[in-house]
Design a protein around this motif. Sequence first.
Motif, short mmCIF file in Angstrom:
data_model
loop_
_atom_site.label_atom_id
_atom_site.label_comp_id
_atom_site.label_asym_id
_atom_site.label_seq_id
_atom_site.Cartn_x
_atom_site.Cartn_y
_atom_site.Cartn_z
N PRO B 365 32.72 43.22 47.48
CA PRO B 365 33.28 44.19 48.44
C PRO B 365 34.80 44.11 48.57
O PRO B 365 35.42 43.17 48.08
CB PRO B 365 32.64 43.75 49.75
CG PRO B 365 32.49 42.27 49.62
CD PRO B 365 32.21 42.01 48.16
N THR B 366 35.36 45.11 49.24
CA THR B 366 36.73 45.03 49.75
C THR B 366 36.57 44.67 51.22
O THR B 366 36.07 45.49 52.00
CB THR B 366 37.42 46.41 49.69
OG1 THR B 366 37.37 46.90 48.35
CG2 THR B 366 38.87 46.31 50.14
N ILE B 367 36.93 43.45 51.59
CA ILE B 367 36.72 43.10 53.01
C ILE B 367 37.94 43.51 53.85
O ILE B 367 38.94 43.99 53.31
CB ILE B 367 36.36 41.61 53.22
CG1 ILE B 367 37.52 40.69 52.87
CG2 ILE B 367 35.10 41.24 52.46
CD1 ILE B 367 37.37 39.30 53.49
N ASN B 368 37.83 43.34 55.14
CA ASN B 368 38.89 43.72 56.11
C ASN B 368 39.14 45.22 56.11
O ASN B 368 40.23 45.68 56.45
CB ASN B 368 40.21 43.00 55.83
CG ASN B 368 40.06 41.50 55.82
OD1 ASN B 368 39.31 40.96 56.61
ND2 ASN B 368 40.74 40.85 54.90
N TYR B 369 38.14 45.99 55.68
CA TYR B 369 38.32 47.44 55.64
C TYR B 369 38.00 47.99 57.03
O TYR B 369 36.87 47.95 57.47
CB TYR B 369 37.41 48.05 54.58
CG TYR B 369 37.62 49.53 54.39
CD1 TYR B 369 38.68 50.01 53.62
CD2 TYR B 369 36.78 50.45 55.00
CE1 TYR B 369 38.89 51.36 53.45
CE2 TYR B 369 36.97 51.81 54.84
CZ TYR B 369 38.03 52.27 54.06
OH TYR B 369 38.24 53.61 53.90
#
Lengths: 88, 412
Positions: B365-369
């Motif tokens: 994933p791309t976290i902190n989204y």
Amino acid sequence: MTKSVAEQVIAIIAEQALIEPEDVKRDATLEDLGIDSLGLVEAVFAIEETFDVSVPFNANAPMESDFDISDVGSIISAVEKLVATAGD
Amino acid sequence: MSRQRAIDASMRRVVITGQGAISALGLTADETLEGMREGRNGLTTLEFQDTERLSIRIGGQIKPYDPALRFSRQEITLYDKFTQFALIAADEAMAQSGLVLTEELAAEAGVVLGTAGGGLQTQDENYRSVYEDGKNRVHPFVVPRLMNNAAASHVSMRHNLQGPSFTVATACASSNHAMGQAYSLIRGGASKVMLTGGSESMLCFGGIKAWEGLRVLSKDGCRPFSANRNGMVQGEGAGVFVFEEYEHARARGANILAEVIGYAMTSDASDIVMPNKRGAKRAIAGALRNACVDGSAVGYINAHGTGTAANDKTECAAVREVFGAHADRLMISSTKSMHGHLIGGTGAVELLACIMALRDGVIAPTINYDEPDPDCDLDVVPNEAREAEVDVALSNAFAFGGLNAVMVLRSI
């Protein structure tokens, strides 16, 4: 004679824009003056060194930084504010 | 070379038979991948000398890290941290590959690694010692520690790799350029086995202080593609892979992780720091052409995704232009949100995410989204890993200096 904050800021901006300080108008934007992102971070660095202040500027979010760069006049006011606070 | 041999050489396929890594997410490739699966944030408060004089105090620092657990005292004297990281990752990759190098194979096997800063830790420590502490003498190994090819040379010595070996320095694209060279060497018939990837260790006072000057680092987190992103966060570590000629790997019954099917590099020829959509687009399209695959085959892109305003917007626009309507069907994520930006080592650690997508069907994933950004309106696999079947994956790297390199991998 000591130069005012405004004069010194204008000198810094003029150096980045490769023009004479008297040609830097207060309502000119950085874009008008042909100052790109690198020129801007260099100017911010020069301001910090000249006035011994820390400029709250993030190149990622220039508009959200607590340092108004919309035109020459706003940069001068922002620096004046920083210099005044630094003296506290 | 006869014409027939030249044709055979042009048909050589390149596969990956071993992977190794060390990053803020873990001390091995498996631990790093586990972190990516969990969507773990590996960014913490930086711990090294003089951090109180920094305005940026977070990073993807490998903790706990004790070189004495891996290296002898003599080795530590000779190895900068970026070399240590490369050796740790290379050992893991070689062990996984199960390769035994005969003298004949060793003569052509080589190592191509990327790094941007090389032995920056060594420079930082020794400049401090002569300038700040006023010492007039430095340790005799300063030069062999700091040179940019130190990591590649030590990997070659440790694993007896006597073929084409060198270091590539193209800032944030170093690893991708390095892996592209390794791929080309095997494809062109120069070697059957190449160790490749990259390594970086810029988390020291001078390293961070230099980056602070550009004002592109975030003080509070890495949020690629999210509207509230405010910059990149540095990381450290290494990724090393065993690239092997397909027939050779098959003949020895190797466990093949993925196939490298293409690669392209371009130069923006425009600006020393600002990214350029055209250069990025040409690199992606060129890589697809080189791989002989249609854009519609691509299921996953590991983005350069630094979390700066400029990169993420430009990268999304480039992807949109290359893939057209398919851009809305593919997944694109930035694992930098979890391990930080490893600069010269980043493409190597990020290639792990591509292999995981192809092999395990898990998309990192791309976290902190937090907030959608209309300029980055692609499927960025927000916050949680996802299961999906992917046949072809891309890894983007767009460096300062406008040097771009994109890798294409396929499941096998």
